[in-house]
Design a protein around this motif. Structure first.
Motif, short mmCIF file in Angstrom:
data_model
loop_
_atom_site.label_atom_id
_atom_site.label_comp_id
_atom_site.label_asym_id
_atom_site.label_seq_id
_atom_site.Cartn_x
_atom_site.Cartn_y
_atom_site.Cartn_z
N LYS A 199 37.05 52.23 27.26
CA LYS A 199 37.36 52.26 26.15
C LYS A 199 38.67 50.60 26.57
CE LYS A 199 37.30 56.07 23.95
NZ LYS A 199 38.50 57.20 23.32
N VAL A 200 39.10 50.61 27.94
CA VAL A 200 40.54 49.75 28.18
C VAL A 200 39.47 48.54 28.34
CG1 VAL A 200 41.90 49.12 30.33
CG2 VAL A 200 41.74 50.91 28.89
N LEU A 234 38.79 47.29 24.65
CA LEU A 234 40.13 46.14 24.22
C LEU A 234 40.03 45.23 25.09
CD1 LEU A 234 42.18 46.99 22.74
CD2 LEU A 234 43.07 47.49 25.16
N ASN A 235 40.31 45.04 26.02
CA ASN A 235 40.87 43.68 26.84
C ASN A 235 39.64 42.96 26.37
OD1 ASN A 235 43.17 44.65 28.22
ND2 ASN A 235 41.92 45.82 29.71
N GLY A 265 37.88 42.40 24.00
CA GLY A 265 37.79 42.48 22.64
C GLY A 265 39.08 41.35 22.35
N LEU A 266 40.53 41.80 23.10
CA LEU A 266 41.33 40.59 22.82
C LEU A 266 41.37 39.32 23.66
CD1 LEU A 266 44.04 43.70 23.11
CD2 LEU A 266 43.65 41.90 21.47
N SER A 281 46.73 37.54 25.13
CA SER A 281 45.83 38.17 24.40
C SER A 281 45.96 38.85 25.75
CB SER A 281 44.81 37.71 24.32
OG SER A 281 43.81 37.12 24.95
N GLY A 328 46.83 42.68 25.62
CA GLY A 328 45.85 43.94 25.87
C GLY A 328 46.56 45.33 27.61
N ILE A 335 48.90 47.36 25.62
CA ILE A 335 47.54 48.61 24.89
C ILE A 335 47.86 49.44 26.02
CG2 ILE A 335 46.31 49.25 23.51
CD1 ILE A 335 47.52 46.26 22.12
N THR A 336 47.04 49.31 26.61
CA THR A 336 45.79 50.19 27.24
C THR A 336 47.37 51.00 28.54
OG1 THR A 336 44.73 48.37 28.47
CG2 THR A 336 45.07 49.98 29.91
N LEU A 382 48.03 52.88 26.01
CA LEU A 382 46.99 54.53 26.36
C LEU A 382 47.16 55.27 27.02
CD1 LEU A 382 44.22 52.40 24.42
CD2 LEU A 382 44.66 54.16 23.39
#
Length: 127
Positions: free
Chosen positions: A55-56, A59-60, A62-63, A113, A117, A120-121, A124
């Protein structure tokens, strides 16, 4: 002779880092066990609830892709609006200025970005 030596030194450095990491970790654990410390300190880090790695990573990535896309768009807008209209003798007009706008905006937006990320991580992992 040049590239072979680079790869040999690169392999030696990677091997040295891993060897030092694992040997130092082993010595620290043995010293703690000799002093009678509780062995549960080695297990608690694994039981901590953390976000799954995939997931991390997604996410990274994609960002990062979004940041690069915004950087290209920003570079195009900057080079169109503030492009250097003069030119050099042997190069097309606005070659250097346009390239600078693109590279600077791509790296700035990609770095921003990745920082977003990271935050956000971090959030999380707290949940």
């Amino acid at each position: 002779m040049g590239p072979e030596i680079v790869f040999i030194f690169l392999f030696a450095v990677i091997f040295g880092v891993f060897y030092l990491y694992f040997s130092t970790r082993n010595k620290e654990r043995l010293a703690l066990i000799e002093k009678g410390a509780d062995a549960s300190i080695f297990i608690t880090a694994r039981n901590r609830k953390a976000a799954p790695f995939w997931k991390v990573l997604i996410l990274n990535l994609g960002l990062l892709a979004m940041g690069i896309g915004v950087g290209v768009l920003l570079g195009a807008l900057l080079s169109y609006n503030f492009g250097y209209t003069g030119g050099y003798q042997n190069r097309p007009s606005n070659y250097i200025q346009t390239e600078t706008f693109y590279l600077a905006s791509i790296f700035l937006c990609a770095g921003a970005s990745l920082l977003i990320g990271f935050n956000i991580t971090k959030n999380l992992d707290k949940e």
